[in-house]
Design a protein around this motif. Structure first.
Motif, PDB file in Angstrom:
ATOM      1  N   ILE A 170       0.859  -1.181   0.000  1.00  0.00           N
ATOM      2  CA  ILE A 170       0.000   0.000   0.000  1.00  0.00           C
ATOM      3  C   ILE A 170       0.894   1.230   0.000  1.00  0.00           C
ATOM      4  CG2 ILE A 170      -1.936   1.177   1.099  1.00  0.00           C
ATOM      5  CD1 ILE A 170      -2.590  -1.435   2.542  1.00  0.00           C
ATOM      6  N   GLU A 171       0.737   2.062  -1.024  1.00  0.00           N
ATOM      7  CA  GLU A 171       1.544   3.274  -1.155  1.00  0.00           C
ATOM      8  C   GLU A 171       0.708   4.501  -0.791  1.00  0.00           C
ATOM      9  OE1 GLU A 171       4.773   2.018  -4.613  1.00  0.00           O
ATOM     10  OE2 GLU A 171       3.185   3.465  -5.082  1.00  0.00           O
ATOM     11  N   TYR A 172       1.344   5.430  -0.098  1.00  0.00           N
ATOM     12  CA  TYR A 172       0.692   6.666   0.332  1.00  0.00           C
ATOM     13  C   TYR A 172       1.476   7.848  -0.257  1.00  0.00           C
ATOM     14  CZ  TYR A 172      -1.398   3.462   3.716  1.00  0.00           C
ATOM     15  OH  TYR A 172      -2.057   2.402   4.314  1.00  0.00           O
ATOM     16  N   ARG A 173       0.776   8.723  -0.985  1.00  0.00           N
ATOM     17  CA  ARG A 173       1.414   9.848  -1.653  1.00  0.00           C
ATOM     18  C   ARG A 173       0.707  11.159  -1.310  1.00  0.00           C
ATOM     19  NH1 ARG A 173       4.801   8.223  -5.764  1.00  0.00           N
ATOM     20  NH2 ARG A 173       4.700   5.990  -6.273  1.00  0.00           N
ATOM     21  N   LEU A 174       1.470  12.248  -1.368  1.00  0.00           N
ATOM     22  CA  LEU A 174       0.887  13.576  -1.197  1.00  0.00           C
ATOM     23  C   LEU A 174       0.090  13.913  -2.449  1.00  0.00           C
ATOM     24  CD1 LEU A 174       3.803  15.529   0.504  1.00  0.00           C
ATOM     25  CD2 LEU A 174       1.590  14.946   1.502  1.00  0.00           C
ATOM     26  N   ARG A 175      -1.208  13.802  -2.336  1.00  0.00           N
ATOM     27  CA  ARG A 175      -2.087  13.902  -3.504  1.00  0.00           C
ATOM     28  C   ARG A 175      -2.044  15.289  -4.152  1.00  0.00           C
ATOM     29  NH1 ARG A 175      -6.450  12.295  -1.014  1.00  0.00           N
ATOM     30  NH2 ARG A 175      -7.053  14.403  -0.464  1.00  0.00           N
ATOM     31  N   ASP A 176      -1.940  16.341  -3.338  1.00  0.00           N
ATOM     32  CA  ASP A 176      -2.029  17.696  -3.865  1.00  0.00           C
ATOM     33  C   ASP A 176      -0.679  18.284  -4.262  1.00  0.00           C
ATOM     34  OD1 ASP A 176      -4.750  17.572  -3.402  1.00  0.00           O
ATOM     35  OD2 ASP A 176      -4.564  18.381  -1.371  1.00  0.00           O
ATOM     36  N   HIS A 177       0.394  17.555  -4.011  1.00  0.00           N
ATOM     37  CA  HIS A 177       1.723  18.027  -4.401  1.00  0.00           C
ATOM     38  C   HIS A 177       1.925  17.784  -5.899  1.00  0.00           C
ATOM     39  CE1 HIS A 177       6.117  18.232  -4.640  1.00  0.00           C
ATOM     40  NE2 HIS A 177       6.102  18.846  -3.467  1.00  0.00           N
ATOM     41  N   PRO A 178       2.577  18.697  -6.610  1.00  0.00           N
ATOM     42  CA  PRO A 178       2.752  18.519  -8.064  1.00  0.00           C
ATOM     43  C   PRO A 178       3.411  17.191  -8.439  1.00  0.00           C
ATOM     44  CG  PRO A 178       3.382  20.725  -7.410  1.00  0.00           C
ATOM     45  CD  PRO A 178       3.122  19.980  -6.142  1.00  0.00           C
ATOM     46  N   ASP A 179       4.389  16.749  -7.633  1.00  0.00           N
ATOM     47  CA  ASP A 179       5.096  15.499  -7.954  1.00  0.00           C
ATOM     48  C   ASP A 179       4.481  14.273  -7.294  1.00  0.00           C
ATOM     49  OD1 ASP A 179       6.963  16.970  -9.434  1.00  0.00           O
ATOM     50  OD2 ASP A 179       8.128  17.400  -7.615  1.00  0.00           O
ATOM     51  N   LEU A 211       6.099   9.850  -2.854  1.00  0.00           N
ATOM     52  CA  LEU A 211       5.785   8.730  -1.978  1.00  0.00           C
ATOM     53  C   LEU A 211       6.224   9.071  -0.559  1.00  0.00           C
ATOM     54  CD1 LEU A 211       4.847   5.693  -1.954  1.00  0.00           C
ATOM     55  CD2 LEU A 211       7.265   5.100  -2.209  1.00  0.00           C
ATOM     56  N   VAL A 212       5.311   8.992   0.416  1.00  0.00           N
ATOM     57  CA  VAL A 212       5.652   9.367   1.790  1.00  0.00           C
ATOM     58  C   VAL A 212       5.537   8.202   2.768  1.00  0.00           C
ATOM     59  CG1 VAL A 212       5.015  11.771   1.429  1.00  0.00           C
ATOM     60  CG2 VAL A 212       3.311  10.176   2.325  1.00  0.00           C
ATOM     61  N   ALA A 213       4.883   7.117   2.382  1.00  0.00           N
ATOM     62  CA  ALA A 213       4.756   5.972   3.286  1.00  0.00           C
ATOM     63  C   ALA A 213       4.412   4.721   2.484  1.00  0.00           C
ATOM     64  CB  ALA A 213       3.687   6.220   4.350  1.00  0.00           C
ATOM     65  N   VAL A 214       4.825   3.576   3.026  1.00  0.00           N
ATOM     66  CA  VAL A 214       4.587   2.277   2.376  1.00  0.00           C
ATOM     67  C   VAL A 214       4.269   1.251   3.464  1.00  0.00           C
ATOM     68  CG1 VAL A 214       5.608   0.409   1.013  1.00  0.00           C
ATOM     69  CG2 VAL A 214       6.137   2.782   0.449  1.00  0.00           C
ATOM     70  N   ALA A 215       3.314   0.384   3.173  1.00  0.00           N
ATOM     71  CA  ALA A 215       3.011  -0.731   4.065  1.00  0.00           C
ATOM     72  C   ALA A 215       3.023  -2.027   3.269  1.00  0.00           C
ATOM     73  CB  ALA A 215       1.655  -0.546   4.737  1.00  0.00           C
ATOM     74  N   LEU A 216       3.837  -2.978   3.714  1.00  0.00           N
ATOM     75  CA  LEU A 216       3.814  -4.338   3.175  1.00  0.00           C
ATOM     76  C   LEU A 216       2.855  -5.137   4.051  1.00  0.00           C
ATOM     77  CD1 LEU A 216       4.859  -6.655   1.374  1.00  0.00           C
ATOM     78  CD2 LEU A 216       6.738  -6.928   3.012  1.00  0.00           C
TER      79      LEU A 216
END
Length: 242
Positions: free
Chosen positions: A147-156, A159-164
């Protein structure tokens, strides 16, 4: 290939090593391999009895004279977030969440290394290469996801967090998670657990498995904050933590 069954599973015992949680103590682990068509059913059966998966192995502590490590799981449908947890959810409502197959990427590995160097610089995992990380993620004989967590509103959209995570018949088991150490104000470790609770509830399942809790270990205290929490107590089965 001969299928593994609970009746024929051979268990092995590791040599004694320094305990990573309680100074001055030694740890040993009981383990077996997960192979064959029945790997998933064996995984679930042993998880019900306090075992934990690591790649194609499943293990539990078997330390002489010590049972401090106890397997815990959150009862998802009975969980009610505290004010602090609600603040964490609000602080991270700008994150995009994507469930992917258990596939390693260089972007994940870069974040993984930054996390370890900041939070666990004295641990053995800091020596893991990109290939080691790939094995950690992809060498799984059961249904696993990233599960990948990204800053949705950031232009780029970094990736800020990952859960296996392993998908169990009755919930989700968090195998390993990591996050951007420069975003401590977001309490991302807490948020990942809260998100797993939400995903379990949305799927009409029951539990979020958190691995081992050690009451006397400060680094493990956070797990006891997620109530109701059940503890695996051997022959007594799963019992609510007081």
């Amino acid at each position: 290939m001969t299928d593994q069954t609970p009746e024929t599973t051979q268990l092995f015992l590791t040599a004694a090593m320094p305990c990573p949680y309680l100074p001055g103590r030694q740890e040993r682990k009981l383990f077996t391999h997960l192979t064959g068509r029945r790997a998933s059913s064996l995984h679930h059966l042993l998880s019900e009895n306090g075992f934990r998966r690591s790649q194609n192995l499943i293990y539990r502590p078997a330390c002489e004279g010590c049972n401090a490590c106890q397997s815990v799981r959150i009862v998802a449908d009975a969980f009610a977030p505290s004010k602090r947890f609600r603040r964490v959810l609000r602080a991270n409502d700008d994150l995009g969440i994507e469930v992917r197959s258990a596939t390693a990427t260089s972007e994940q590995y870069d974040l993984f290394k930054r996390y370890l160097e900041s939070r666990h610089s004295d641990g053995g995992m800091t020596q893991m290469s990109a290939v080691d990380y790939e094995y950690m993620v992809e060498d799984t004989p059961v249904q696993s996801i990233v599960i990948e967590y990204r800053l949705r509103d950031h232009p780029d959209q970094p990736l800020v967090a990952v859960a296996l995570t392993d998908v169990m018949p009755d919930g989700l088991s968090m195998v390993y998670s990591f996050y951007d150490p420069e975003l401590a104000h977001r309490s991302l470790g807490t948020f990942l657990i809260l998100d797993h609770i939400a995903q379990v509830r949305a799927a009409d399942l029951d539990y979020v498995y958190l691995g081992y809790w050690v009451k006397e270990s400060p680094k493990m205290n956070y797990k006891s904050q997620f109530r109701p929490l059940q503890v695996q107590r051997g022959p007594l089965g799963w019992c609510l933590l007081d």
